[in-house]
Design an enzyme around this catalytic site. Structure first.
Site, PDB file in Angstrom:
ATOM      1  CE  LYS A 223      -7.483   0.071   6.309  1.00 35.41           C
ATOM      2  NZ  LYS A 223      -8.343   0.361   5.158  1.00 35.41           N
TER       3      LYS A 223
ATOM      4  CD  GLN B 150      -6.847  -4.256   4.302  1.00 33.04           C
ATOM      5  OE1 GLN B 150      -7.797  -4.998   4.543  1.00 33.04           O
ATOM      6  NE2 GLN B 150      -7.006  -2.986   3.977  1.00 33.04           N
TER       7      GLN B 150
ATOM      8  CB  CYS C 119      -3.653   3.212  -1.761  1.00 30.07           C
ATOM      9  SG  CYS C 119      -4.823   4.531  -1.459  1.00 30.07           S
TER      10      CYS C 119
ATOM     11  CG  HIS D  88      -1.950   0.993   1.310  1.00 24.92           C
ATOM     12  ND1 HIS D  88      -1.713   2.325   1.620  1.00 24.92           N
ATOM     13  CD2 HIS D  88      -3.293   0.891   1.127  1.00 24.92           C
ATOM     14  CE1 HIS D  88      -2.847   2.981   1.618  1.00 24.92           C
ATOM     15  NE2 HIS D  88      -3.831   2.139   1.309  1.00 24.92           N
TER      16      HIS D  88
ATOM     17  CG  ASP E 125       0.270  -1.991   6.113  1.00 17.95           C
ATOM     18  OD1 ASP E 125      -0.646  -1.972   6.952  1.00 17.95           O
ATOM     19  OD2 ASP E 125       0.132  -1.598   4.935  1.00 17.95           O
TER      20      ASP E 125
END
Length: 409
Positions: A224, A201, A362, A121, A198
């Protein structure tokens, strides 16, 4: 878990869009919020609203307890060794920028390497580009396998003694791939590098144990994972956070201020200058309670089942191309419908009350790797059902008919 019963906990899902019951399949962009989270934020503003760490009055004490209590919950949620390893931020983007600026720019030098993947991303790509430009370090990219996964052999060959940082998403927001973070961390550490993950997700969908994974930094967003927007966190090993520099200066992050010199508070507060995101932290704490009550392993099993079902249903529709691995993926399916632009697909689906995402997500370098300009993405969460997938598949057939799609001869 019962997704139909859980759906009733989300007020926003009880509505019609364009005359159809809402089917929300844009969860990788942001999840919806359960009533318990909404009520927690409302209750804070109605009963406890005050600044933290300052006042000795009752409201100030209650607000501070709620804010620091949310930090304790986040630490337990990730199995951090201690709560002071959790820094509250505005979200994953801010957390990754904090590491790239407060850590990397002070530690890197010419000849050092930062290893990434082309699937990152932009939030886990641009900060490292800027850190490399500022320090003279070099960016290196792990090659992707044809299905978008990463080979550990390639990690071994790419990470060297010159590598100082490996920055990688646990889960791809486009392909749904789940990277073997623990093994990648082992390779990074063997070469004297740190690993920055990261977790935008992964945190809402998988049970995450930062100590078992042995990651050095881990970033995630509240919005999220059923929490409010504008709140997230950075986990960092205490010894690394202690050597990092703050990137915002002002009130509340200081220990002592003189006219010409100042000193900072201990971690994590030296990174939380100004009035923090108190209501957001309260909401995040409530979201953690909500998800913990269901069980992340249960959520993971449910979403993988939905993804497999969606792969089956969508693959049966002539003209649809699906990207990413066929198995071992999280609950999202990224696809294109012939030469119909993904924005047009999403627009037609919206007329059917179905919300999906369309665009480059993105991830422009990954789009170029896939040889497309954009894709459509349906992403699932704990309140989605197989009936939602059926609605999606039926609507995609209608979309084909609307645009007069004909198979290649």
């Amino acid at each position: 878990m019962d997704p139909i019963a859980l759906k009733a906990e989300f007020p926003i899902l009880n509505q019609e869009i364009n005359g159809h019951p809402l089917i929300y399949l844009d969860n990788a962009a942001t999840s919806q919020k359960p009533r318990s989270v909404i009520e927690a934020v409302k209750r804070y503003y109605e009963w406890d609203n005050a600044n933290v760490h300052r006042g000795v009055h009752t409201l100030g004490s209650r607000a501070t307890d709620a804010y620091e209590g949310a930090r304790e919950k986040a630490a337990r949620f990730l199995n951090a060794a201690q709560a002071r390893e959790i820094v509250f931020t505005r979200g994953t983007t801010t957390a990754l920028n904090l590491v790239a600026t407060g850590y990397a720019r002070h530690m890197l030098k010419p000849g050092d390497e930062i290893v990434l993947t082309p699937a990152e991303h932009h939030s886990n790509l641009i900060p490292w580009q800027q850190a490399a430009k500022a320090t003279g370090a070099t960016l290196k990219y792990l090659p992707l396998q044809p299905d978008g996964t990463v080979s550990l052999a390639d990690v071994e060959n790419t990470v060297t003694a010159n590598t100082k940082i490996v920055a990688i998403a646990y889960v791809s927001n486009v392909l749904g791939t789940v990277h073997p973070i623990a093994k990648i961390a082992e390779i990074a550490h063997k070469n004297g590098a740190i690993i920055v993950v990261d977790g935008a997700q992964s945190t809402p969908h998988l049970s995450v144990d930062v100590r078992a994974l042995d990651v050095d930094f881990y970033a995630f967003s509240g919005h999220k994972m059923c929490g409010p927007t504008g709140i997230g966190a950075l986990y960092g090993k205490a010894k690394l956070l202690e050597h990092m520099e703050p990137i915002e200066y002002g009130g509340e992050m200081i220990d002592f201020v003189d006219l010409y010199e100042s000193s900072w508070k201990e971690i994590p507060w030296k990174f939380e200058g100004g009035t923090p995101i108190i209501a957001g932290a309260v909401g995040l704490g409530a979201a953690i309670d909500f998800l913990t009550g269901i069980g992340l392993d249960e959520i993971d099993r449910h979403e993988k089942k939905l993804a497999a079902y969606a792969m089956e249903r969508l693959s049966a529709i002539e003209g649809i191309s699906i990207y990413g691995p066929k198995t071992d993926r999280t609950g999202l399916v990224t696809f294109n419908l012939g030469d119909v632009h993904p924005h047009d697909v999403a627009t037609v689906l919206d007329t059917e009350g179905i919300a999906i995402r369309a665009g480059h997500h993105c991830c422009q370098p990954l789009m170029r790797w896939l040889n497309v300009s954009a894709t459509a993405r349906a992403s699932f969460y704990l309140y989605n059902t197989e009936q939602d997938v059926d609605r999606l598949a039926d609507a995609l057939v209608k979309t084909k008919e609307f645009f007069g799609y004909e198979p290649a001869r």
